[in-house]
Design a protein around this motif. Structure first.
Motif, PDB file in Angstrom:
ATOM      1  N   GLN A  27       0.828  -1.202   0.000  1.00 46.82           N
ATOM      2  CA  GLN A  27       0.000   0.000   0.000  1.00 46.82           C
ATOM      3  C   GLN A  27       0.866   1.258   0.000  1.00 46.82           C
ATOM      4  N   ALA A  28       1.932   1.279   0.755  1.00 45.05           N
ATOM      5  CA  ALA A  28       2.840   2.427   0.781  1.00 45.05           C
ATOM      6  C   ALA A  28       3.477   2.637  -0.591  1.00 45.05           C
ATOM      7  N   ALA A  29       3.851   1.566  -1.261  1.00 49.02           N
ATOM      8  CA  ALA A  29       4.425   1.674  -2.601  1.00 49.02           C
ATOM      9  C   ALA A  29       3.389   2.213  -3.581  1.00 49.02           C
ATOM     10  N   TRP A  30       2.159   1.731  -3.500  1.00 47.76           N
ATOM     11  CA  TRP A  30       1.092   2.195  -4.377  1.00 47.76           C
ATOM     12  C   TRP A  30       0.845   3.686  -4.160  1.00 47.76           C
ATOM     13  N   ARG A  31       0.755   4.108  -2.905  1.00 47.19           N
ATOM     14  CA  ARG A  31       0.543   5.534  -2.597  1.00 47.19           C
ATOM     15  C   ARG A  31       1.709   6.372  -3.089  1.00 47.19           C
TER      16      ARG A  31
END
Length: 87
Positions: A9-13
């Motif tokens: 999720q952090a990578a996607w954001r």
């Protein structure tokens, strides 16, 4: 090694600011609307067989395009609309 859900999720954001075909990214829009507006958006999206996001983006882009087509690029109205200093 597999990433955790939080890492994915952090990578996607992290990719959101440059996402999309143009590379201009996505911007978060967090807003409450009336139930009537939400239902109308859902109906429009369903009728056009698109997501609510796509419908909202299309409505905004169409309204903006209509205004821009009426403006002369070398006028104070253009500068005012785009919030740019005069030339």
């Amino acid at each position: 090694m597999a990433q955790s859900t939080a890492q994915r999720q952090a990578a996607w954001r992290g990719r959101r600011p440059t996402a999309g075909n143009s590379g201009n990214g996505d911007r978060r829009l967090d807003v409450w609307v009336s139930a009537e507006a939400n239902l109308a958006l859902a109906r429009l999206a369903r009728r056009h067989t698109v997501t609510k996001r796509q419908m909202l983006e299309q409505l905004i882009a169409n309204a903006d395009d209509a205004i821009v087509r009426e403006l002369d690029p070398y006028t104070p109205q253009w500068n005012s609309y785009f919030n740019t200093p005069g030339r």
